[in-house]
Design an enzyme around this catalytic site. Structure first.
Site, PDB file in Angstrom:
ATOM      1  N   LYS A 139       0.184  14.477   1.285  1.00 40.56           N
ATOM      2  CA  LYS A 139      -1.138  14.765   0.712  1.00 40.56           C
ATOM      3  C   LYS A 139      -1.324  16.264   0.474  1.00 40.56           C
ATOM      4  O   LYS A 139      -2.274  16.681  -0.185  1.00 40.56           O
ATOM      5  CB  LYS A 139      -2.240  14.218   1.624  1.00 40.56           C
ATOM      6  CG  LYS A 139      -2.306  12.675   1.640  1.00 40.56           C
ATOM      7  CD  LYS A 139      -3.368  12.190   2.623  1.00 40.56           C
ATOM      8  CE  LYS A 139      -3.493  10.673   2.716  1.00 40.56           C
ATOM      9  NZ  LYS A 139      -4.272  10.071   1.613  1.00 40.56           N
ATOM     10  N   LYS A 195      -9.283  13.762   4.034  1.00 37.93           N
ATOM     11  CA  LYS A 195      -8.389  12.602   4.045  1.00 37.93           C
ATOM     12  C   LYS A 195      -7.479  12.772   5.249  1.00 37.93           C
ATOM     13  O   LYS A 195      -7.476  13.833   5.882  1.00 37.93           O
ATOM     14  CB  LYS A 195      -7.565  12.543   2.765  1.00 37.93           C
ATOM     15  CG  LYS A 195      -6.912  13.886   2.372  1.00 37.93           C
ATOM     16  CD  LYS A 195      -6.175  13.835   1.042  1.00 37.93           C
ATOM     17  CE  LYS A 195      -7.055  13.838  -0.159  1.00 37.93           C
ATOM     18  NZ  LYS A 195      -7.002  12.585  -0.890  1.00 37.93           N
ATOM     19  N   ARG A 196      -6.699  11.734   5.584  1.00 39.30           N
ATOM     20  CA  ARG A 196      -5.737  11.914   6.673  1.00 39.30           C
ATOM     21  C   ARG A 196      -4.838  13.117   6.397  1.00 39.30           C
ATOM     22  O   ARG A 196      -4.533  13.426   5.241  1.00 39.30           O
ATOM     23  CB  ARG A 196      -4.885  10.648   6.835  1.00 39.30           C
ATOM     24  CG  ARG A 196      -5.631   9.484   7.444  1.00 39.30           C
ATOM     25  CD  ARG A 196      -6.173   9.819   8.829  1.00 39.30           C
ATOM     26  NE  ARG A 196      -5.102   9.950   9.792  1.00 39.30           N
ATOM     27  CZ  ARG A 196      -4.786   9.034  10.698  1.00 39.30           C
ATOM     28  NH1 ARG A 196      -5.488   7.923  10.794  1.00 39.30           N
ATOM     29  NH2 ARG A 196      -3.788   9.227  11.548  1.00 39.30           N
ATOM     30  N   HIS A 232       0.795  -1.231   0.000  1.00 38.95           N
ATOM     31  CA  HIS A 232       0.000   0.000   0.000  1.00 38.95           C
ATOM     32  C   HIS A 232       0.822   1.272   0.000  1.00 38.95           C
ATOM     33  O   HIS A 232       0.249   2.367  -0.017  1.00 38.95           O
ATOM     34  CB  HIS A 232      -0.924   0.043   1.222  1.00 38.95           C
ATOM     35  CG  HIS A 232      -2.116  -0.843   1.095  1.00 38.95           C
ATOM     36  ND1 HIS A 232      -3.287  -0.425   0.504  1.00 38.95           N
ATOM     37  CD2 HIS A 232      -2.313  -2.132   1.455  1.00 38.95           C
ATOM     38  CE1 HIS A 232      -4.161  -1.412   0.530  1.00 38.95           C
ATOM     39  NE2 HIS A 232      -3.589  -2.465   1.097  1.00 38.95           N
ATOM     40  N   LYS A 259     -14.685   8.192  -4.752  1.00 44.89           N
ATOM     41  CA  LYS A 259     -15.992   8.468  -4.141  1.00 44.89           C
ATOM     42  C   LYS A 259     -16.496   9.842  -4.554  1.00 44.89           C
ATOM     43  O   LYS A 259     -17.682  10.024  -4.838  1.00 44.89           O
ATOM     44  CB  LYS A 259     -15.884   8.433  -2.609  1.00 44.89           C
ATOM     45  CG  LYS A 259     -15.408   7.122  -2.019  1.00 44.89           C
ATOM     46  CD  LYS A 259     -15.052   7.325  -0.533  1.00 44.89           C
ATOM     47  CE  LYS A 259     -14.169   6.217  -0.017  1.00 44.89           C
ATOM     48  NZ  LYS A 259     -13.582   6.568   1.307  1.00 44.89           N
ATOM     49  N   THR A 309      -8.669   6.528  -2.608  1.00 49.80           N
ATOM     50  CA  THR A 309     -10.023   6.039  -2.909  1.00 49.80           C
ATOM     51  C   THR A 309     -11.029   7.164  -2.690  1.00 49.80           C
ATOM     52  O   THR A 309     -12.118   7.136  -3.265  1.00 49.80           O
ATOM     53  CB  THR A 309     -10.409   4.838  -2.027  1.00 49.80           C
ATOM     54  OG1 THR A 309     -10.124   5.164  -0.661  1.00 49.80           O
ATOM     55  CG2 THR A 309      -9.661   3.589  -2.429  1.00 49.80           C
TER      56      THR A 309
HETATM   57  C1  LIG Z   1     -12.248   6.930   1.567  1.00 48.42           C
HETATM   58  C2  LIG Z   1     -11.825   7.315   2.925  1.00 48.42           C
HETATM   59  C3  LIG Z   1     -10.474   7.576   3.179  1.00 48.42           C
HETATM   60  C4  LIG Z   1      -9.408   7.544   2.105  1.00 48.42           C
HETATM   61  O1  LIG Z   1      -9.306   8.829   1.516  1.00 48.42           O
HETATM   62  P1  LIG Z   1      -8.078   9.209   0.565  1.00 48.42           P
HETATM   63  O2  LIG Z   1      -8.485  10.538   0.019  1.00 48.42           O
HETATM   64  O3  LIG Z   1      -8.011   8.164  -0.491  1.00 48.42           O
HETATM   65  O4  LIG Z   1      -6.863   9.271   1.416  1.00 48.42           O
HETATM   66  C5  LIG Z   1     -10.108   7.938   4.464  1.00 48.42           C
HETATM   67  N1  LIG Z   1     -11.014   8.035   5.456  1.00 48.42           N
HETATM   68  C6  LIG Z   1     -12.323   7.803   5.233  1.00 48.42           C
HETATM   69  C7  LIG Z   1     -13.278   7.950   6.363  1.00 48.42           C
HETATM   70  C8  LIG Z   1     -12.773   7.427   3.969  1.00 48.42           C
HETATM   71  O5  LIG Z   1     -14.072   7.191   3.789  1.00 48.42           O
END
Ligand SMILES: *Cc1c(COP(=O)(O)O)cnc(C)c1O
Length: 820
Positions: free
Chosen positions: A565, A559-560, A368, A671, A667
């Protein structure tokens, strides 16, 4: 017990609203012990879940029975994280009971959407990796892959984030406080897991006459809790099996009687600690002994369970690879490779070579991350003290590997030390990624670029030795949770426009593309987006007193919080924009709301400082009358799955701006695009494949490529020179660094910004102008509604391929050899 007569089967349960309503009242009365008048919302929730659960159980038993009867191969997904979120809406919706349940409840005077909000988030994960595991569980049930997920039932999952005076504060999340109606304790599925101690007959290849060579000095019992996972249309229900630890001797009576009341609970506390907390670091290793204990604890319990089940059904442990595919979600469960070898050799009397011939074809490993700080290694002395038998086996696997490498003569000495399972460059360490690679028949990356970079960087030499092993499986997300359930309004609009086929085949969303040119459809699409933005605005007003205008552009980065990022790039750009609006109020600025959300690892200093900066910048901008109505900035606390379900549908612009080459896949990008947001992003991770699917004209790409980043880093990149060449960037950076946004502590950001001047590892300065330009192009597009909504519709239409159903079918076909 053997019987010849068929056992009676329970009658299939009715789903009419009146039957559901009667059952809910019955549960309220006899399970929960309340009458309808006295019942609190929590009691209603518990009763409802109870009623749904019964309908899940019927199918759960059926699915298990079916796999058993046909002797089918099973998939075992080992993951230290499952970020599953709330389960009620998922189960009701996948069983097709949404309308019945809603009317059943309303006949009782209860609103489904209100009690739904009371269900706690099962936050047993940090971010993308844990959420992927949850999407995969749902998709495996959907595409009819018989599967078990294995993990830890953390009592305290991900911490709850509060923002105090702009700073992140971490509080424990007590998701089990009201009990967990979804889980079933399975006391019969209990296994002993050992730590420490000695190995009686040490020998180089691990063989010996004594079948049980390892004598652990500590032991705990792992006990299973099962949660059913319902697939779309309820066709199959799989099992998420989470382990908890219980002491063998809950209380040491001798110590207690001697007056040592604390010491008497030593064993109990030690066991408790194993399943107590999820380590809250994402893409970074904790490096603590308890973490290695957790990894071994759940790997060992899972492997014992898998081997027991196999022997019980099929008799011969040697046929394991034909009946079981074990997938390692990152290196966290990599010790499972050594554990399976131990079980086969020490418990089932196979020789080393026989055990290897079973182990290696059984495992697959998913990588990952390429970040060096996230690649797990353990000091040899720690590994040896905690797992002495596994240390021997790692040495034996390594010897086999290095002998083969020398014999093949493809690798020089430097390459041979790079593939070794032991890093000898400093303090000796066990390389878990190399162990997982060597112990698996398949090693996959999670997006096309990431997989190519794996071959060139971390696994360069292992890839030369095993050129067929690395393969790509681009991530996906489940369209049930991330479209149907979180955005029923958009789902209804799509059904009206193109029919229901996309509900079973997400790629049929492509049928929407021609409607991008239909003005009436664009208006409807816009109206849905607008209603989701209004819903988010209401939530944020209630939660944090924020007032937002739903007609503004909603620009969202959730995101984190991580330097790679680049939330910092986004904030610096917001400061530059703020400055420009103030200098040129006469220009045609487009109203914009910038929202941030995400948790920082508690020990990650710069990430926490970036949260504070977002809040400091927000306070200044939001109080400046000069930009009122044009720019608003907010940090939304406690980003989790449930908040994501509200924010994803409300985004106009999706920020996917990582330094190219550093985000394995992402991911969140999928979404957001699925819900009709336009992406502004770098050519990184799955953004590249999103661009290929939606078309380059429907995504705002900016910045250096991964190759260019590598080239700059190698050839002495000079950020100061870049900053001197960009007036906007220079002004924004110096405003932050000199305390314009932190008058109470003017030096607060001096070091953070100093890092950009000094080395700028994450290329914030290098990408700034390109990003700033792309943002202004976004403004221009936004001003032209027909073009804007045409593009967003093409995004929804184009990203159906990123369904985790597609990803799971690829794993099933290429890696697991289970064809649904
Ligand atoms: C999808 C998701 C992530 C991943 O987000 P990235 O933008 O791909 O880092 C992290 N936390 C939650 C709660 C998510 O639903």
């Amino acid at each position: 017990m053997k019987t010849t007569a068929p056992l009676p089967k329970p009658a299939p349960r009715a789903t009419e609203p009146a039957v559901l309503a009667a059952e809910i009242v019955e549960r309220l009365t006899y399970r929960i012990g309340k009458n309808a008048a006295a019942a609190k919302p929590h009691d209603w929730l518990a009763a409802v879940i109870n009623v749904i659960r019964d309908r899940v159980i019927d199918r759960w038993i059926e699915a298990t029975q079916k796999t058993y009867e046909v002797g089918g191969k099973r998939v075992y997904y080992l993951s230290l994280e499952f970020l599953i979120g709330r389960l009620m809406r998922d189960a009701v919706s996948n069983l097709g009971l949404m309308d019945s349940m809603r009317s059943a409840l309303s006949s009782l005077g209860v609103e489904l959407d209100l009690i739904r909000e009371l269900e706690p988030d099962a936050a047993l994960g940090n971010g993308g990796l844990g959420r992927l595991a949850a999407c995969f569980m749902e998709s495996m049930a959907t595409v009819d892959v018989p599967a078990y997920g294995y993990g830890i039932r953390y009592v305290n999952g991900m911490f709850r984030q509060e923002i105090h005076d702009g700073w992140q504060v971490e509080l424990p999340e007590t998701w089990l406080a009201h009990g967990n109606p979804w889980e079933f304790e399975r006391r019969e599925a209990s296994y002993e897991v050992g730590f420490g101690g000695t190995v009686e007959l040490p020998s180089a290849d691990g063989s010996g006459d004594d079948a049980r060579a390892w004598k652990p000095s500590e032991r705990v019992i792992a006990t299973a809790y099962d949660t059913p996972v319902v697939g779309w249309r309820g066709e199959r229900v799989n099992t998420l099996r989470l382990w908890t630890a219980v002491p063998i001797d809950p209380i040491l009576l001798d110590a207690f009687n001697a007056g040592d009341h604390i010491g008497a609970l030593r064993e109990s506390n030690k066991a408790d600690s194993l399943a107590r907390v999820l380590y809250p670091a994402d893409s970074h290793i904790a490096g603590q002994e308890l973490r290695l204990r957790q990894e071994y604890f759940f790997s060992s319990a899972s492997l014992q369970d898998i081997v027991r089940r196999h022997v019980q059904y099929f008799g011969d442990v040697r046929t394991l690879p034909e009946k079981a595919a074990i997938q390692l979600n990152d290196t966290h469960p990599a010790v499972a490779v050594a554990e399976l070898m131990r079980l086969l050799m020490d418990e089932h009397d196979l020789t080393f070579d026989e055990a290897w011939a079973v182990t290696q074809p059984t495992f697959g490993y998913t990588n990952h991350t390429l970040l060096p700080e996230a690649l797990e290694t353990w000091p040899v002395p720690l590994f040896e003290r905690l797992l002495p038998r596994h240390m021997q086996l790692v040495y034996a696997i390594n010897a086999k590997l290095l002998i083969q490498a020398r014999r093949e003569k493809k690798l020089d000495d430097a390459a041979i030390s790079a593939i070794s399972l032991i890093d000898e460059s400093g303090e000796r360490r066990v390389r878990m990624a190399n162990l997982a690679f060597v112990g698996s028949h398949s090693v996959n990356g999670v997006a096309a670029l990431h997989t190519e970079l794996m071959k060139e960087t971390v696994f360069r030499d292992l890839h030369r030795m095993f050129p067929d092993r690395i393969n790509n499986k681009t991530n996906g997300v489940t369209p049930r949770r991330w479209l149907q359930q979180c955005n029923p309004e958009l789902t209804a609009l799509i059904r009206e426009a193109i029919g229901d086929r996309f509900l079973d085949d997400t790629e049929a969303l492509a049928d929407l593309a021609p409607l991008a040119d239909d003005a009436a459809f664009r208006e409807k699409f816009k109206a849905v987006k607008r209603s989701k933005k209004a819903a988010l605005s209401t939530l944020l007003r209630e939660r944090m007193g924020l007032r937002l205008d739903p007609s503004a552009l909603f620009d969202i980065q959730i995101k984190r919080i991580h330097e790679y990022k680049r939330q910092l790039l986004n904030i610096v750009e917001a400061v530059a924009l703020y400055d420009q609006i103030r200098s040129h109020p006469e220009r045609d600025w487009q109203p914009r709301v910038k929202l941030f959300g995400g948790k920082a690892a508690p020990s990650y200093h710069n990430a926490k400082l970036i949260i504070k900066l977002a809040n400091d910048v927000a306070r200044v901008i939001n109080h400046d009358p000069a930009v009122q109505g044009l720019l608003k900035v907010a940090f939304v606390p406690n980003y989790n799955v449930s908040l994501a379900e509200v924010m994803m549908p409300a985004a106009d612009l999706s920020e996917q701006i990582s330094t190219a080459g550093m985000e394995a896949s992402g991911t969140g990008n999928m979404k957001l695009a699925l819900n009709g947001a336009l992406t502004i992003g770098t050519l990184d991770g799955a953004n590249i494949e999103i661009k290929d699917r939606v078309g380059p004209e429907n995504i705002m790409i900016f910045g250096l490529t991964a190759e260019e980043v590598a080239e700059r880093r190698a050839n002495g990149y000079n950020p100061r020179e870049v900053i001197e060449g960009s007036r906007e960037l220079g002004q924004a950076l110096s405003a932050i660094a000199t305390g314009v946004f932190s008058p109470d502590d003017r030096d607060r950001y001096a070091e953070l910004i100093g890092g950009i001047y000094d080395h700028d590892w994450f290329m914030v300065a290098a990408d700034f102008d390109s990003y700033h330009g792309a943002q202004r192009a976004v403004d221009t597009l936004w001003a032209d509604e027909a073009t804007w909504y045409g593009k967003t519709i093409r995004n929804t239409a184009g990203v159906g391929w990123f369904s985790s159903d597609r990803t799971i079918r690829e794993y099933a076909r290429d890696i697991w050899g289970v064809l649904p």
